[in-house]
Write a protein that holds these residues in place. Structure first.
Motif, PDB file in Angstrom:
ATOM      1  N   MET A  26       0.824  -1.210   0.000  1.00  0.00           N
ATOM      2  CA  MET A  26       0.000   0.000   0.000  1.00  0.00           C
ATOM      3  C   MET A  26       0.863   1.266   0.000  1.00  0.00           C
ATOM      4  SD  MET A  26      -2.999  -1.016  -0.374  1.00  0.00           S
ATOM      5  CE  MET A  26      -3.719   0.628  -0.290  1.00  0.00           C
ATOM      6  N   ALA A  27       1.982   1.217   0.729  1.00  0.00           N
ATOM      7  CA  ALA A  27       2.869   2.385   0.785  1.00  0.00           C
ATOM      8  C   ALA A  27       3.432   2.674  -0.611  1.00  0.00           C
ATOM      9  CB  ALA A  27       3.996   2.140   1.777  1.00  0.00           C
ATOM     10  N   ALA A  28       3.814   1.619  -1.328  1.00  0.00           N
ATOM     11  CA  ALA A  28       4.348   1.789  -2.680  1.00  0.00           C
ATOM     12  C   ALA A  28       3.256   2.298  -3.613  1.00  0.00           C
ATOM     13  CB  ALA A  28       4.918   0.459  -3.176  1.00  0.00           C
ATOM     14  N   ARG A  29       2.052   1.715  -3.484  1.00  0.00           N
ATOM     15  CA  ARG A  29       0.940   2.127  -4.344  1.00  0.00           C
ATOM     16  C   ARG A  29       0.595   3.595  -4.124  1.00  0.00           C
ATOM     17  NH1 ARG A  29      -4.305  -1.649  -4.151  1.00  0.00           N
ATOM     18  NH2 ARG A  29      -5.551   0.029  -3.283  1.00  0.00           N
ATOM     19  N   ARG A  30       0.785   4.070  -2.909  1.00  0.00           N
ATOM     20  CA  ARG A  30       0.491   5.478  -2.602  1.00  0.00           C
ATOM     21  C   ARG A  30       1.703   6.368  -2.816  1.00  0.00           C
ATOM     22  NH1 ARG A  30      -3.016   3.741   2.374  1.00  0.00           N
ATOM     23  NH2 ARG A  30      -4.957   3.386   1.245  1.00  0.00           N
ATOM     24  N   LYS A  31       2.735   5.818  -3.387  1.00  0.00           N
ATOM     25  CA  LYS A  31       3.956   6.578  -3.697  1.00  0.00           C
ATOM     26  C   LYS A  31       4.499   7.316  -2.485  1.00  0.00           C
ATOM     27  CE  LYS A  31       2.910   6.890  -8.565  1.00  0.00           C
ATOM     28  NZ  LYS A  31       1.617   6.164  -8.472  1.00  0.00           N
ATOM     29  N   MET A  32       4.568   6.631  -1.358  1.00  0.00           N
ATOM     30  CA  MET A  32       5.157   7.226  -0.164  1.00  0.00           C
ATOM     31  C   MET A  32       6.666   7.337  -0.364  1.00  0.00           C
ATOM     32  SD  MET A  32       2.665   5.469   2.693  1.00  0.00           S
ATOM     33  CE  MET A  32       3.487   6.053   4.153  1.00  0.00           C
TER      34      MET A  32
ATOM     35  N   ASP B  10      12.085   7.576   2.644  1.00  0.00           N
ATOM     36  CA  ASP B  10      12.235   7.673   4.106  1.00  0.00           C
ATOM     37  C   ASP B  10      11.075   6.990   4.822  1.00  0.00           C
ATOM     38  OD1 ASP B  10      14.531   9.040   3.814  1.00  0.00           O
ATOM     39  OD2 ASP B  10      13.716  11.025   4.353  1.00  0.00           O
ATOM     40  N   GLU B  11       9.886   7.223   4.313  1.00  0.00           N
ATOM     41  CA  GLU B  11       8.708   6.605   4.934  1.00  0.00           C
ATOM     42  C   GLU B  11       8.756   5.082   4.795  1.00  0.00           C
ATOM     43  OE1 GLU B  11       4.961   9.631   4.699  1.00  0.00           O
ATOM     44  OE2 GLU B  11       5.925   9.185   2.795  1.00  0.00           O
ATOM     45  N   MET B  12       9.217   4.621   3.623  1.00  0.00           N
ATOM     46  CA  MET B  12       9.331   3.170   3.395  1.00  0.00           C
ATOM     47  C   MET B  12      10.294   2.541   4.394  1.00  0.00           C
ATOM     48  SD  MET B  12       7.360   2.186   0.981  1.00  0.00           S
ATOM     49  CE  MET B  12       7.632   1.076  -0.353  1.00  0.00           C
ATOM     50  N   VAL B  13      11.441   3.192   4.580  1.00  0.00           N
ATOM     51  CA  VAL B  13      12.453   2.688   5.516  1.00  0.00           C
ATOM     52  C   VAL B  13      11.857   2.637   6.927  1.00  0.00           C
ATOM     53  CG1 VAL B  13      14.657   3.249   6.635  1.00  0.00           C
ATOM     54  CG2 VAL B  13      14.428   3.442   4.143  1.00  0.00           C
ATOM     55  N   MET B  14      11.181   3.721   7.294  1.00  0.00           N
ATOM     56  CA  MET B  14      10.576   3.803   8.624  1.00  0.00           C
ATOM     57  C   MET B  14       9.540   2.681   8.820  1.00  0.00           C
ATOM     58  SD  MET B  14       7.609   4.943  10.102  1.00  0.00           S
ATOM     59  CE  MET B  14       6.987   5.763   8.624  1.00  0.00           C
ATOM     60  N   LEU B  15       8.731   2.430   7.793  1.00  0.00           N
ATOM     61  CA  LEU B  15       7.715   1.364   7.901  1.00  0.00           C
ATOM     62  C   LEU B  15       8.383  -0.003   8.094  1.00  0.00           C
ATOM     63  CD1 LEU B  15       5.108   2.416   5.172  1.00  0.00           C
ATOM     64  CD2 LEU B  15       4.785   2.460   7.651  1.00  0.00           C
ATOM     65  N   LYS B  16       9.470  -0.229   7.348  1.00  0.00           N
ATOM     66  CA  LYS B  16      10.195  -1.508   7.469  1.00  0.00           C
ATOM     67  C   LYS B  16      10.801  -1.639   8.859  1.00  0.00           C
ATOM     68  CE  LYS B  16      11.287  -2.024   2.621  1.00  0.00           C
ATOM     69  NZ  LYS B  16      12.269  -1.639   1.608  1.00  0.00           N
ATOM     70  N   GLN B  17      11.422  -0.552   9.326  1.00  0.00           N
ATOM     71  CA  GLN B  17      12.045  -0.590  10.659  1.00  0.00           C
ATOM     72  C   GLN B  17      11.031  -0.875  11.753  1.00  0.00           C
ATOM     73  OE1 GLN B  17      14.081   3.142  10.723  1.00  0.00           O
ATOM     74  NE2 GLN B  17      16.034   2.246  10.073  1.00  0.00           N
ATOM     75  N   ASN B  18       9.820  -0.396  11.544  1.00  0.00           N
ATOM     76  CA  ASN B  18       8.779  -0.602  12.548  1.00  0.00           C
ATOM     77  C   ASN B  18       7.964  -1.870  12.306  1.00  0.00           C
ATOM     78  OD1 ASN B  18       8.829   1.751  14.463  1.00  0.00           O
ATOM     79  ND2 ASN B  18       8.823   2.815  12.501  1.00  0.00           N
ATOM     80  N   ASN B  19       8.431  -2.696  11.385  1.00  0.00           N
ATOM     81  CA  ASN B  19       7.756  -3.965  11.058  1.00  0.00           C
ATOM     82  C   ASN B  19       6.285  -3.803  10.708  1.00  0.00           C
ATOM     83  OD1 ASN B  19      10.143  -5.457  11.643  1.00  0.00           O
ATOM     84  ND2 ASN B  19       9.679  -5.190  13.831  1.00  0.00           N
ATOM     85  N   ALA B  20       5.975  -2.781   9.918  1.00  0.00           N
ATOM     86  CA  ALA B  20       4.582  -2.591   9.499  1.00  0.00           C
ATOM     87  C   ALA B  20       4.188  -3.731   8.565  1.00  0.00           C
ATOM     88  CB  ALA B  20       4.442  -1.255   8.784  1.00  0.00           C
TER      89      ALA B  20
END
Ligand code: F6P
Length: 258
Positions: A164-170, A173-183
């Motif tokens: 969803m993050a990729a689809r919303r073109k986040m 930095d946001e992608m890295v943060m989501l991965k770090q937080n195990n979203a």
């Protein structure tokens, strides 16, 4: 046999609703990852569920976007009667989706299929904070926001976080943060880890997660083996009044981990 299959399905539905502590779970045969017929059935089942849930009088149904919601909407049937009138509104302002799967489009299709009405919320993406804030002062926008606040029903889907993050073109930095937080899961602009804790939120107007807790009728629709992990994560802390409409492939995968 068919009977055994039905009994088996009922057992699975019961196990899932007990596991998440939610009001009800309905499981459709098949896997929506590769079978469109499952999505047609979601439309039927959503119609039947809302028919049971929605009281007489005026209902305001806040809906989210996404491909599941868009397909489900196409297969809905009448929900209107002399005593019951339904107004569909988008639950939140634009969170970066293609036109046809935006909440505005989904609410318009649901209104037309069920015989109800709809109101759109026009908030463009990519606005400066200044423009955004002044737009919020517009009476036409205020009016729809008030309707959203008054909604007594929410219908939404659940997605995979990074997808969803990729689809919303986040941003990267946001992608890295989501991965770090195990979203692992996303729903209405909130991201959740495996325990169902919120790890990030896209700030948008309209319905917030804490509002959903207080809405009497909540229906989540998501299926497919690929979404099992996301569904399980989100559903762990889902409002207790939630009805989950899912499919066999997701349900079996969810119960494997139990
Ligand atoms: O954008 C709304 C939404 O319902 C999200 O809550 C969810 O993450 C996403 O759509 C699911 O999208 P799709 O149905 O396309 O997988």
């Amino acid at each position: 046999t068919m009977m055994n299959q039905l009994l088996g399905m009922h057992q699975v539905e019961k196990e899932i609703s007990q596991y998440f502590g939610i009001k009800r779970c309905i499981v459709v045969a098949g896997n929506s990852d590769n079978q469109d017929k499952v999505l047609y059935e979601f439309g039927d089942i959503l119609t039947d569920s809302l028919d049971l849930l929605l009281p007489e009088g005026r209902n305001i149904i806040a809906v989210m976007g996404g491909t599941t919601m868009a397909m489900t909407a196409e297969y809905m049937g009448s929900l209107e009667s002399e005593k019951r009138h339904n107004l569909f509104v988008p639950a939140r302002g634009g969170i970066g989706e293609a036109m046809t799967v935006q909440a505005n489009s989904v609410s318009a299709v649901m209104a037309s299929k069920t015989g109800g009405h709809h109101r759109a919320l026009y908030v463009p993406e990519q606005l400066s904070l200044e423009t955004y804030n002044s737009l919020l002062q517009e009476p036409s926008i205020q009016e729809v926001l008030t309707l959203i606040e008054q909604s007594n029903c929410v219908v939404h889907s659940i997605g995979r976080a990074l997808h969803m993050a990729a689809r919303r073109k986040m941003s990267d930095d946001e992608m890295v943060m989501l991965k770090q937080n195990n979203a692992v899961a996303e729903s209405f602009g909130y991201f959740f880890d495996e325990e169902g804790e919120v790890v990030y939120k896209i700030p948008r107007i309209g319905l917030q997660l804490k509002d959903v807790q207080k809405i009497p009728n909540v229906v989540a629709i998501a299926g497919g083996k690929s979404k099992a992990k996301a569904i399980r994560a989100y559903m762990k802390n889902a409002p207790k009044q939630t009805w989950l409409i899912t499919d066999e492939a997701a349900a079996n995968e969810i119960l494997k981990g139990v």
